[in-house]
Design a protein around this motif. Structure first.
Motif, PDB file in Angstrom:
ATOM      1  N   GLY A 125      34.376  34.746  31.717  1.00 28.52           N
ATOM      2  CA  GLY A 125      35.076  35.648  30.978  1.00 28.52           C
ATOM      3  C   GLY A 125      34.653  36.832  31.212  1.00 28.52           C
ATOM      4  O   GLY A 125      35.172  38.097  30.406  1.00 28.52           O
ATOM      5  N   MET A 126      33.633  37.359  31.638  1.00 29.24           N
ATOM      6  CA  MET A 126      32.806  38.554  31.974  1.00 29.24           C
ATOM      7  C   MET A 126      33.588  39.481  32.840  1.00 29.24           C
ATOM      8  O   MET A 126      33.694  40.738  32.569  1.00 29.24           O
ATOM      9  CB  MET A 126      31.511  38.352  32.522  1.00 29.24           C
ATOM     10  CG  MET A 126      30.450  37.734  31.457  1.00 29.24           C
ATOM     11  SD  MET A 126      30.356  38.644  29.882  1.00 29.24           S
ATOM     12  CE  MET A 126      31.374  37.692  28.747  1.00 29.24           C
ATOM     13  N   LYS A 127      34.152  38.834  33.716  1.00 30.22           N
ATOM     14  CA  LYS A 127      34.998  39.544  34.834  1.00 30.22           C
ATOM     15  C   LYS A 127      36.473  38.941  35.129  1.00 30.22           C
ATOM     16  O   LYS A 127      36.546  37.711  35.070  1.00 30.22           O
ATOM     17  CB  LYS A 127      34.444  39.659  36.263  1.00 30.22           C
ATOM     18  CG  LYS A 127      33.190  40.570  36.149  1.00 30.22           C
ATOM     19  CD  LYS A 127      32.505  40.697  37.566  1.00 30.22           C
ATOM     20  CE  LYS A 127      31.251  41.505  37.315  1.00 30.22           C
ATOM     21  NZ  LYS A 127      30.762  41.627  38.914  1.00 30.22           N
ATOM     22  N   SER A 128      37.452  39.597  35.339  1.00 28.99           N
ATOM     23  CA  SER A 128      38.666  39.197  35.479  1.00 28.99           C
ATOM     24  C   SER A 128      38.749  38.553  36.840  1.00 28.99           C
ATOM     25  O   SER A 128      38.545  39.405  37.800  1.00 28.99           O
ATOM     26  CB  SER A 128      39.985  40.237  34.921  1.00 28.99           C
ATOM     27  OG  SER A 128      41.124  39.599  35.373  1.00 28.99           O
ATOM     28  N   THR A 129      39.298  37.247  37.035  1.00 32.54           N
ATOM     29  CA  THR A 129      39.635  36.913  38.356  1.00 32.54           C
ATOM     30  C   THR A 129      41.140  36.599  38.583  1.00 32.54           C
ATOM     31  O   THR A 129      41.326  35.944  39.587  1.00 32.54           O
ATOM     32  CB  THR A 129      38.692  35.625  38.858  1.00 32.54           C
ATOM     33  OG1 THR A 129      39.048  34.620  37.701  1.00 32.54           O
ATOM     34  CG2 THR A 129      37.418  35.737  38.618  1.00 32.54           C
ATOM     35  N   PHE A 130      41.901  36.957  37.546  1.00 31.65           N
ATOM     36  CA  PHE A 130      43.328  36.472  37.470  1.00 31.65           C
ATOM     37  C   PHE A 130      44.133  37.356  38.695  1.00 31.65           C
ATOM     38  O   PHE A 130      44.105  38.540  38.836  1.00 31.65           O
ATOM     39  CB  PHE A 130      43.855  36.931  36.062  1.00 31.65           C
ATOM     40  CG  PHE A 130      45.429  36.376  36.433  1.00 31.65           C
ATOM     41  CD1 PHE A 130      45.900  35.359  35.892  1.00 31.65           C
ATOM     42  CD2 PHE A 130      46.301  37.690  36.507  1.00 31.65           C
ATOM     43  CE1 PHE A 130      47.293  35.018  35.972  1.00 31.65           C
ATOM     44  CE2 PHE A 130      47.776  37.348  36.439  1.00 31.65           C
ATOM     45  CZ  PHE A 130      48.201  36.398  36.181  1.00 31.65           C
ATOM     46  N   LYS A 131      45.035  36.733  39.510  1.00 32.02           N
ATOM     47  CA  LYS A 131      45.768  37.355  40.441  1.00 32.02           C
ATOM     48  C   LYS A 131      47.222  37.021  40.194  1.00 32.02           C
ATOM     49  O   LYS A 131      48.004  37.908  39.982  1.00 32.02           O
ATOM     50  CB  LYS A 131      45.345  37.023  41.787  1.00 32.02           C
ATOM     51  CG  LYS A 131      43.980  37.455  42.356  1.00 32.02           C
ATOM     52  CD  LYS A 131      43.605  37.354  43.753  1.00 32.02           C
ATOM     53  CE  LYS A 131      42.238  37.884  44.227  1.00 32.02           C
ATOM     54  NZ  LYS A 131      41.281  38.361  43.338  1.00 32.02           N
ATOM     55  N   LYS A 132      47.599  35.889  40.391  1.00 29.91           N
ATOM     56  CA  LYS A 132      49.037  35.311  39.999  1.00 29.91           C
ATOM     57  C   LYS A 132      49.133  33.881  39.485  1.00 29.91           C
ATOM     58  O   LYS A 132      47.889  33.175  39.995  1.00 29.91           O
ATOM     59  CB  LYS A 132      49.909  35.733  41.077  1.00 29.91           C
ATOM     60  CG  LYS A 132      49.645  34.630  42.566  1.00 29.91           C
ATOM     61  CD  LYS A 132      50.696  34.877  43.715  1.00 29.91           C
ATOM     62  CE  LYS A 132      50.346  34.107  44.911  1.00 29.91           C
ATOM     63  NZ  LYS A 132      51.413  33.943  45.637  1.00 29.91           N
TER      64      LYS A 132
END
Length: 257
Positions: A125-132
């Protein structure tokens, strides 16, 4: 009597600000606001309904702040919002018929698992890895939104934590997860509020002043979260879920005595 009313309103205003500050970031504000309303002598159902009035005002403020900061995935939450609203309305209706006690052991277990997982996954949760969204992720978040909407209307404690956890599983960071969760929480609060009003379970005399305080608390809390970043939100997330666990255990022990 007027002096007593003024004291009660002052107490609710301070409690509302504190509750909304926390709730704006990670949820769990009901830990403060609901006991405060019960302390005034309101019945449990009216206390819950009055809390929804105040919490809806606070949630709207948080939602606007997160939207302005760009920390909300608007395309995703707009699609999920109706599910949260429908689930919450059903939850409030069902709670009028069935006591929510049977859910509490399940919620306690889930809160413990959520907290342990979050602590173990140090960089999570420190960096966003969401793409789709994949198909599996879509099915998961649709079901999670509907179920947590229902839960928010039915019982409520820990809804914000579970929503944030759901978005973390999709790859969002803590701040984005908090923003997305707050939109859905606003929707479920609004639906629950309307249903409570239909059941005549809202005290506007207490709810509106408390709600104004929650607007201010939510504004400050969400701004601090956005400015401080994911690390701050994660620490507060863990702290609130631990408190929720402690309260659940305490309530269980008290009932066994």
């Amino acid at each position: 009597m007027e002096d007593i009313s003024l004291v009660i309103l002052t107490f609710l205003i301070f409690a509302g600000f504190a509750a909304a500050f926390i709730d704006a970031v990670v949820g769990g504000g009901g830990l403060i606001s609901i006991p405060a309303l019960l302390f005034t002598g309101l019945s449990p159902s009216v206390a819950l309904g009055t809390n929804k009035l105040a919490a809806t005002m606070g949630a709207l403020t948080s939602t606007i702040n997160f939207l302005r900061s760009g920390k909300i995935n608007k395309k995703l939450v707009v699609k999920l919002l109706p599910l949260s609203i429908i689930g919450s309305g059903i939850g409030v209706y069902v709670v009028q018929l069935i006591p929510p006690e049977f859910l509490k052991p399940i919620i306690l277990t889930l809160l413990i698992l959520v907290t342990i997982y979050t602590i173990i996954k140090k960089d999570w949760g420190m960096k966003s890895t969401f793409k789709k969204l994949s198909m599996k992720m879509t099915i998961f978040i649709v079901l999670a939104t509907l179920i947590l909407g229902f839960y928010d209307g039915f019982l409520g404690a820990g809804t914000g934590s579970f929503l944030i956890f759901s978005f973390l599983l999709l790859g969002f960071d803590f701040v984005e997860s908090a923003g997305n969760a707050k939109v859905l929480n606003f929707g479920s609060n609004l639906a629950a509020l309307i249903t409570f009003i239909l059941f005549n379970s809202v005290n506007f005399y207490y709810g509106i002043p408390m709600g104004i305080a929650m607007v201010l608390g939510a504004f400050v809390g969400s701004r601090v979260a956005i400015k401080s970043g994911a690390a701050y939100v994660k620490v507060l997330f863990i702290a609130i879920t631990v408190v929720l666990i402690g309260k659940s255990v305490w309530d269980y022990i008290q009932k066994q005595i």
